[in-house]
Motif scaffolding. Structure first.
Motif, PDB file in Angstrom:
ATOM      1  N   THR A 208      20.603  36.320  33.699  1.00 32.16           N
ATOM      2  CA  THR A 208      20.139  36.133  32.318  1.00 32.16           C
ATOM      3  C   THR A 208      20.488  37.368  31.495  1.00 32.16           C
ATOM      4  N   ARG A 210      19.992  38.955  27.236  1.00 29.39           N
ATOM      5  CA  ARG A 210      19.463  38.806  25.879  1.00 29.39           C
ATOM      6  C   ARG A 210      20.562  39.156  24.888  1.00 29.39           C
ATOM      7  N   LEU A 211      20.831  38.271  23.938  1.00 32.08           N
ATOM      8  CA  LEU A 211      21.838  38.562  22.933  1.00 32.08           C
ATOM      9  C   LEU A 211      21.361  39.702  22.043  1.00 32.08           C
ATOM     10  N   TYR A 218      18.539  33.960  24.584  1.00 30.61           N
ATOM     11  CA  TYR A 218      18.788  34.356  25.961  1.00 30.61           C
ATOM     12  C   TYR A 218      19.825  33.435  26.603  1.00 30.61           C
ATOM     13  N   TRP A 219      20.902  34.059  27.063  1.00 31.75           N
ATOM     14  CA  TRP A 219      21.949  33.353  27.813  1.00 31.75           C
ATOM     15  C   TRP A 219      21.576  33.350  29.285  1.00 31.75           C
ATOM     16  N   CYS A 220      21.858  32.254  29.977  1.00 27.79           N
ATOM     17  CA  CYS A 220      21.636  32.226  31.423  1.00 27.79           C
ATOM     18  C   CYS A 220      22.759  31.458  32.105  1.00 27.79           C
ATOM     19  N   LEU A 228      22.277  28.582  26.507  1.00 23.76           N
ATOM     20  CA  LEU A 228      21.668  29.520  25.580  1.00 23.76           C
ATOM     21  C   LEU A 228      20.343  28.924  25.143  1.00 23.76           C
ATOM     22  N   ALA A 282      27.583  35.896  28.028  1.00 24.80           N
ATOM     23  CA  ALA A 282      26.684  36.327  26.957  1.00 24.80           C
ATOM     24  C   ALA A 282      27.453  36.958  25.801  1.00 24.80           C
ATOM     25  N   CYS A 285      28.915  34.595  23.397  1.00 22.85           N
ATOM     26  CA  CYS A 285      27.926  33.866  22.589  1.00 22.85           C
ATOM     27  C   CYS A 285      27.565  34.604  21.306  1.00 22.85           C
ATOM     28  N   GLU A 286      27.826  35.896  21.246  1.00 28.11           N
ATOM     29  CA  GLU A 286      27.308  36.713  20.156  1.00 28.11           C
ATOM     30  C   GLU A 286      27.772  36.226  18.779  1.00 28.11           C
TER      31      GLU A 286
END
Length: 325
Positions: A208, A210-211, A218-220, A228, A282, A285-286
């Motif tokens: 996991t 945290r962005l 939270y990405w996992c 996400l 992650a 994803c930002e």
């Protein structure tokens, strides 16, 4: 047969404590009620206490800095810590207080050998108010002898809540961990039970992160697809309307091979969830998450009635919503 009545003490009025100037003390359920009625506590003033203890507080972390992250650490994140700042400062023999997701053997809290305190947010609660339960455990942890776990106990339904104990001006900044080594000061000194619990917890932990560009997202990583999960504090109806507008417009995804699949409802907040391809980590994803945040803000500001397509999208989102608590 007539029901037998418990004899009333002849001097009940004279021996009854004066309760007009304060609350009735909390005692054991089978003990005599402190009000002097002659009845057991559970059949007297304990009824109101029991009702207060079981009443569910819908948003137990409301008013705390980082409410969304509190919810994430309680429900979504396997391993994480966050330092806590007390409103009245730390006792002289307590160097620090740290919130953790979970502790070995599901301990509610741990007083380390050096006097520092670890408070677990993922444990069984005694009442319907998670904030009050955690505050009660924290209070006992501060006075527990160093080197000992804090066992589960009874929560005073009139006791303080986290909002009463913590500094509400101090930021709440979680640190996501790869594993649970934060449990231990010295891994070599761990008991066999703690060492086994640590091994099991590390094996079960889902990777996991945290962005950093948006709050409480939270990405996992899972074997099939990544996800996400984004905890949001917007009012639920307004958020679902906004998500429906974006979904109907084809603007609810985070890029190719991603899709908004539904949401959780956790501790009074809504948590939209996206499926992501396995190759999307992650960091990838930002930017999409930041762009989605801007689109969501515009949709939240829209006040026109939903169209037929948007109403269908909202219905689909609502039908796929899961309540975690």
């Amino acid at each position: 047969m007539a029901k037998k009545r418990r004899p009333r003490p002849q001097n009940a009025a004279a021996t009854r404590p004066d309760t007009t100037s304060g609350e009735i003390p909390v005692v054991g359920a089978r003990e005599p009620c402190p009000c002097g009625s002659g009845r057991r506590y559970k059949a007297c003033h304990g009824r109101a206490a029991a009702q207060a203890a079981t009443e569910l507080v819908r948003r137990p972390f409301e008013g705390l800095p980082g409410e969304c992250d509190w919810v994430a650490l309680r429900e979504l994140v396997p391993a994480a810590t966050a330092p806590l700042v007390l409103r009245d400062g730390l006792p002289a023999d307590v160097p620090s207080v740290t919130l953790g997701t979970v502790l070995p053997m599901a301990w509610p809290a741990l007083r380390r050998d050096d006097g520092s305190v670890l408070l677990a947010i993922q444990n069984d609660t005694a009442t319907g108010d998670l904030s009050r339960d955690l505050a009660e455990v924290l209070g006992r942890a501060l006075t527990t002898d160093p080197g000992n776990p804090v066992p589960a106990g009874r929560t005073d339904p009139q006791g303080p809540r986290l909002q009463d104990l913590l500094d509400l001006e101090a930021p709440f900044v979680p640190e996501v961990r790869e594993g649970f080594e934060f449990w231990l000061d010295n891994a070599e000194a761990a008991t066999p039970e703690v060492a086994a619990s640590l091994e099991r917890a590390n094996e079960a932990a889902t990777p996991t992160a945290r962005l950093t560009g948006v709050d409480a997202a939270y990405w996992c990583q899972t074997p099939e697809r990544n996800h996400l999960r984004w905890v949001m504090a917007h009012p639920e109806d307004e958020l679902l309307d906004a998500l429906a507008r974006l979904h109907a417009a084809g603007a609810s995804s985070l890029g190719e091979e991603t899709r908004l699949v539904g949401s959780f409802r956790a501790h009074g907040l809504t948590v939209p969830v996206w499926d992501l391809p396995s190759a999307m980590g992650a960091e990838e994803c930002e930017k999409p998450a930041a762009a989605f945040g801007e689109r969501l803000a515009e949709a939240l500001a829209t006040r026109s009635p939903l169209t037929a397509a948007e109403r269908r999208a909202r219905s689909g989102l609502t039908n796929r919503q899961i309540t975690l608590n």
